[in-house]
Motif scaffolding. Structure first.
Motif, short mmCIF file in Angstrom:
data_model
loop_
_atom_site.label_atom_id
_atom_site.label_comp_id
_atom_site.label_asym_id
_atom_site.label_seq_id
_atom_site.Cartn_x
_atom_site.Cartn_y
_atom_site.Cartn_z
N GLY A 1 0.78 -1.23 0.21
CA GLY A 1 -0.10 0.07 0.03
C GLY A 1 1.10 1.29 -0.04
N VAL A 2 0.41 2.43 -0.78
CA VAL A 2 1.13 3.55 -0.88
C VAL A 2 0.13 4.73 -0.31
CG1 VAL A 2 2.49 5.26 -2.03
CG2 VAL A 2 2.74 2.90 -2.40
N LEU A 3 0.34 5.42 0.81
CA LEU A 3 -0.27 6.59 0.89
C LEU A 3 0.56 7.87 0.73
CD1 LEU A 3 -1.78 5.35 4.22
CD2 LEU A 3 -3.01 5.74 2.12
N LYS A 4 0.06 8.99 0.76
CA LYS A 4 0.74 10.37 0.67
C LYS A 4 2.00 10.25 1.84
CE LYS A 4 -1.99 13.52 3.07
NZ LYS A 4 -2.77 14.73 2.98
N ASN A 5 3.12 10.72 1.53
CA ASN A 5 4.26 10.82 2.22
C ASN A 5 5.01 9.55 2.56
OD1 ASN A 5 3.94 13.74 2.64
ND2 ASN A 5 2.73 13.35 4.08
N HIS A 6 4.81 8.70 1.43
CA HIS A 6 5.52 7.34 1.61
C HIS A 6 6.99 7.69 1.40
CE1 HIS A 6 6.66 3.10 0.56
NE2 HIS A 6 5.43 2.86 1.14
N ALA A 7 7.96 6.82 2.04
CA ALA A 7 9.12 6.43 2.03
C ALA A 7 9.38 6.44 0.52
CB ALA A 7 9.86 5.75 2.90
N PRO A 8 10.57 7.02 -0.08
CA PRO A 8 11.03 6.74 -1.37
C PRO A 8 11.31 5.35 -1.67
CG PRO A 8 12.13 8.52 -0.73
CD PRO A 8 11.53 8.02 0.58
N ILE A 9 10.87 4.69 -2.93
CA ILE A 9 10.96 3.20 -3.01
C ILE A 9 10.80 2.79 -4.43
CG2 ILE A 9 8.66 2.46 -2.57
CD1 ILE A 9 9.84 -0.15 -1.06
N ILE A 10 11.73 1.99 -4.87
CA ILE A 10 11.75 1.49 -6.25
C ILE A 10 11.27 0.02 -5.87
CG2 ILE A 10 12.88 0.59 -8.46
CD1 ILE A 10 14.61 3.17 -8.01
N THR A 11 10.40 -0.88 -6.48
CA THR A 11 10.03 -2.11 -6.37
C THR A 11 9.80 -2.80 -7.63
OG1 THR A 11 8.69 -3.53 -4.99
CG2 THR A 11 7.60 -1.62 -5.81
N GLY A 12 9.85 -3.92 -7.70
CA GLY A 12 9.33 -4.75 -8.74
C GLY A 12 7.93 -5.19 -8.95
N LEU A 13 7.25 -5.00 -9.90
CA LEU A 13 5.92 -5.60 -9.79
C LEU A 13 5.67 -6.63 -10.37
CD1 LEU A 13 4.21 -2.06 -10.95
CD2 LEU A 13 4.56 -2.96 -8.57
N ASP A 14 4.83 -7.65 -9.70
CA ASP A 14 4.25 -8.68 -10.21
C ASP A 14 3.11 -8.80 -11.20
OD1 ASP A 14 4.40 -11.64 -10.52
OD2 ASP A 14 3.77 -12.05 -8.50
N VAL A 15 2.80 -9.71 -11.77
CA VAL A 15 1.36 -9.82 -12.43
C VAL A 15 0.23 -9.81 -11.39
CG1 VAL A 15 0.04 -11.05 -13.91
CG2 VAL A 15 2.42 -11.05 -14.43
N GLY A 16 -0.53 -8.98 -11.55
CA GLY A 16 -1.73 -8.75 -10.48
C GLY A 16 -2.57 -7.79 -10.45
N ALA A 17 -3.15 -7.34 -9.62
CA ALA A 17 -4.33 -6.40 -9.44
C ALA A 17 -3.68 -5.20 -8.73
CB ALA A 17 -5.63 -6.76 -8.97
N MET A 18 -3.91 -4.08 -9.21
CA MET A 18 -3.50 -2.62 -8.58
C MET A 18 -4.61 -1.90 -8.24
SD MET A 18 -1.34 0.48 -10.03
CE MET A 18 -2.66 1.60 -10.54
N LEU A 19 -5.24 -1.48 -7.04
CA LEU A 19 -6.17 -0.85 -6.71
C LEU A 19 -5.95 0.61 -6.56
CD1 LEU A 19 -7.57 -3.49 -4.22
CD2 LEU A 19 -8.19 -3.14 -6.42
#
Length: 136
Positions: free
Chosen positions: A32-50
């Motif tokens: 989950g990502v809300l405002k003021n989230h820490a900086p991050i780079i992440t790999g995405l899997d095949v799936g649903a984004m809400l």
């Protein structure tokens, strides 16, 4: 202030907009990502984004890629993306059932890998449609 979301695919910019919250299908689980989230780079899997805007939840099927979160901006570089509104619910359900059956009867490494990818793709599309019906 909310999050600024950009979803880019190799073919074109797919979607740009504001959101209060997003849930990404990462390679290590949902994030989950809300405002003021820490900086991050992440790999995405095949799936649903809400995506939760002030008015509603929207869902998108992502077919892998990467996400960058920095200073309330989320940039998603997806191999493919599909909106729930463009997916036929009955076709998605049928494709999911077929992919599930094919995965169960797959033999050999190559066949299992191909069947697993088809299953994950069909599952993502079906989940996206189910989410829309759930929140409608």
């Amino acid at each position: 202030m909310s999050l600024q979301i950009s979803i880019l695919t190799p073919e074109k910019p797919f979607w740009n907009g504001q959101a209060e919250e997003i849930i990404l299908p990462t390679e290590t689980g949902e994030m989950g990502v809300l405002k003021n989230h820490a900086p991050i780079i992440t790999g995405l899997d095949v799936g649903a984004m809400l995506v939760r805007t002030k008015e509603e939840w929207n869902s998108y099927a992502l077919m892998g890629g990467f996400a960058v979160v920095k200073k309330n901006k989320v940039t998603i570089l997806a191999n493919e993306a599909e909106s729930a509104q463009t997916i036929n619910a009955e076709e998605a359900r049928n494709a999911f059932e077929i992919a599930k059956a094919n995965l169960e009867k797959a033999e050999g490494v190559k066949q299992k890998v191909e069947a697993n990818f088809a299953y994950k793709r069909a599952k993502a599309r079906f989940q996206v449609v189910k989410v829309v019906n759930k929140f409608s």
